[in-house]
Design a protein around this motif. Structure first.
Motif, short mmCIF file in Angstrom:
data_model
loop_
_atom_site.label_atom_id
_atom_site.label_comp_id
_atom_site.label_asym_id
_atom_site.label_seq_id
_atom_site.Cartn_x
_atom_site.Cartn_y
_atom_site.Cartn_z
N VAL A 1 0.83 -1.20 0.00
CA VAL A 1 0.00 0.00 0.00
C VAL A 1 0.87 1.25 0.00
O VAL A 1 0.60 2.22 -0.74
CB VAL A 1 -0.95 0.00 1.22
CG1 VAL A 1 -1.65 1.35 1.35
CG2 VAL A 1 -1.98 -1.11 1.09
N ILE A 2 1.90 1.25 0.81
CA ILE A 2 2.80 2.41 0.88
C ILE A 2 3.48 2.63 -0.47
O ILE A 2 3.56 3.76 -0.97
CB ILE A 2 3.85 2.23 1.99
CG1 ILE A 2 3.16 2.24 3.36
CG2 ILE A 2 4.91 3.32 1.92
CD1 ILE A 2 4.10 1.93 4.51
N VAL A 3 3.97 1.56 -1.08
CA VAL A 3 4.64 1.68 -2.37
C VAL A 3 3.67 2.18 -3.44
O VAL A 3 3.99 3.07 -4.24
CB VAL A 3 5.23 0.32 -2.79
CG1 VAL A 3 5.74 0.37 -4.23
CG2 VAL A 3 6.37 -0.07 -1.85
N LEU A 4 2.46 1.61 -3.44
CA LEU A 4 1.48 1.98 -4.46
C LEU A 4 1.10 3.45 -4.38
O LEU A 4 0.91 4.11 -5.41
CB LEU A 4 0.22 1.11 -4.30
CG LEU A 4 -0.87 1.28 -5.36
CD1 LEU A 4 -0.37 0.82 -6.72
CD2 LEU A 4 -2.11 0.49 -4.96
N LEU A 5 1.01 4.00 -3.18
CA LEU A 5 0.62 5.40 -3.01
C LEU A 5 1.81 6.35 -3.10
O LEU A 5 1.64 7.52 -3.45
CB LEU A 5 -0.09 5.59 -1.66
CG LEU A 5 -1.38 4.79 -1.46
CD1 LEU A 5 -1.96 5.07 -0.07
CD2 LEU A 5 -2.40 5.12 -2.53
N ALA A 6 3.01 5.86 -2.77
CA ALA A 6 4.18 6.73 -2.73
C ALA A 6 4.59 7.19 -4.12
O ALA A 6 5.00 8.35 -4.30
CB ALA A 6 5.34 6.03 -2.04
N TRP A 7 4.50 6.31 -5.11
CA TRP A 7 4.93 6.69 -6.46
C TRP A 7 4.12 7.84 -7.04
O TRP A 7 4.68 8.84 -7.48
CB TRP A 7 4.88 5.46 -7.38
CG TRP A 7 6.07 4.58 -7.24
CD1 TRP A 7 6.23 3.52 -6.39
CD2 TRP A 7 7.29 4.66 -7.99
NE1 TRP A 7 7.46 2.95 -6.55
CE2 TRP A 7 8.13 3.62 -7.54
CE3 TRP A 7 7.75 5.49 -9.01
CZ2 TRP A 7 9.41 3.41 -8.06
CZ3 TRP A 7 9.02 5.28 -9.54
CH2 TRP A 7 9.84 4.26 -9.06
N PRO A 8 2.78 7.77 -7.08
CA PRO A 8 2.04 8.93 -7.60
C PRO A 8 2.18 10.16 -6.73
O PRO A 8 2.19 11.29 -7.25
CB PRO A 8 0.58 8.43 -7.64
CG PRO A 8 0.54 7.30 -6.69
CD PRO A 8 1.88 6.65 -6.75
N ALA A 9 2.29 9.97 -5.41
CA ALA A 9 2.47 11.12 -4.52
C ALA A 9 3.77 11.85 -4.84
O ALA A 9 3.81 13.09 -4.91
CB ALA A 9 2.44 10.68 -3.06
#
Length: 277
Positions: A254-262
């Motif tokens: 979840v962290i990886v998935l959200l960190a890239w677009p952020a």
């Protein structure tokens, strides 16, 4: 002559009535929606997403149900796995759509009009992000419903049912969220690079090329293990983990998935603030 000049001067100095219209955030979001949905490329991208996802789901369902019983017993075969299986392909369409949502404005010069009407550049980025993510969420939800209607008869003849206690809807939720994050990743790359070809290349490189390159180092032995471990921190890998095995490394994925677009959107916002349109 003097009287004419004085009359014009008086007319120029006369106060004008203030416009009753103000560009608030709701109207900004509406304008971004109009700009996105009046592009033919948007509808082509969404149409390709629907056809690609439905077709792949149908093929996966047909192939898995035709396998011998002993092979299927060793696999996780259910309707949900067929519905979310196209994610590794449709993610490219989502990322490209996100990139085109902003790079088209830079290529035509419309971005100048946008920033003139709304000088708050962060608000422009936020409005675009809301419209792009909402579009992919709705599209993925509709596509998933179509895929469910397509694969249910295939699995239903083999004893699968959507009300099965062992069947979870969590992978579908993560697939919908993943498609929105892929589009936001492309949008951030578009704000950063400001060029259609460059932004699309960067987005495809992150979502598709990097995973292939890193997987090649699995033959390199322990000396390349650190690079193989980095594979788990790519957005496509995180999405795959959440949709195929949501109970394994969920927090990390979840962290990886959200960190890239952020990260891409924050970088795009920083560039948007300091550079002229």
């Amino acid at each position: 002559m003097t009287t004419t000049i004085d009359t014009r001067a008086a007319g120029l100095s006369a106060p004008t009535a203030a416009s009753p219209y103000r560009l608030n955030f709701v109207r900004l979001v509406r304008s971004e929606a109009l700009k996105l949905f009046t592009l033919r490329s948007t509808w082509w991208s969404l149409g390709v997403t629907v056809l690609l996802a439905t077709g792949i789901s149908l093929l996966v369902a047909a192939v898995t149900t035709s396998l011998p019983e002993e092979i299927r017993a060793q696999m996780t075969v259910n309707p949900m796995s067929a519905v979310v299986s196209p994610l590794q392909f449709t993610m490219l369409v989502a990322g490209i759509l996100g990139a085109m949502a902003i790079t088209g404005e830079y290529s035509t010069g419309m971005i100048r009009s946008t920033l003139t009407a709304e000088p708050r550049r962060g608000a422009v980025l936020l409005a675009k992000a809301l419209i792009v993510s909402a579009t992919l969420i709705v599209t993925t939800l509709v596509t998933s419903l179509i895929s469910i209607l397509v694969v249910t008869p295939i699995f239903g003849s083999d004893g699968f049912a959507w009300d099965d206690a062992e069947l979870t809807w969590i992978p579908l939720v993560w697939a919908i969220i993943s498609m929105a994050t892929f589009a936001l990743l492309g949008l951030g790359c578009g704000f950063l690079i400001r060029n259609g070809a460059g932004a699309i290349a960067a987005t495809v490189g992150i979502l598709f090329v990097l995973p292939i390159v890193m997987s090649l180092f699995s033959f390199g032995g322990e000396s390349w293990q650190w690079l193989i471990d980095l594979y788990n921190y790519l957005p496509s890998s995180a999405a795959s983990g959440l949709t195929t095995n949501p109970t394994n490394e969920t927090v990390r994925n979840v962290i990886v998935l959200l960190a890239w677009p952020a990260a891409s959107l924050l970088g795009g916002w920083a560039v948007l603030r300091v550079r002229d349109a």
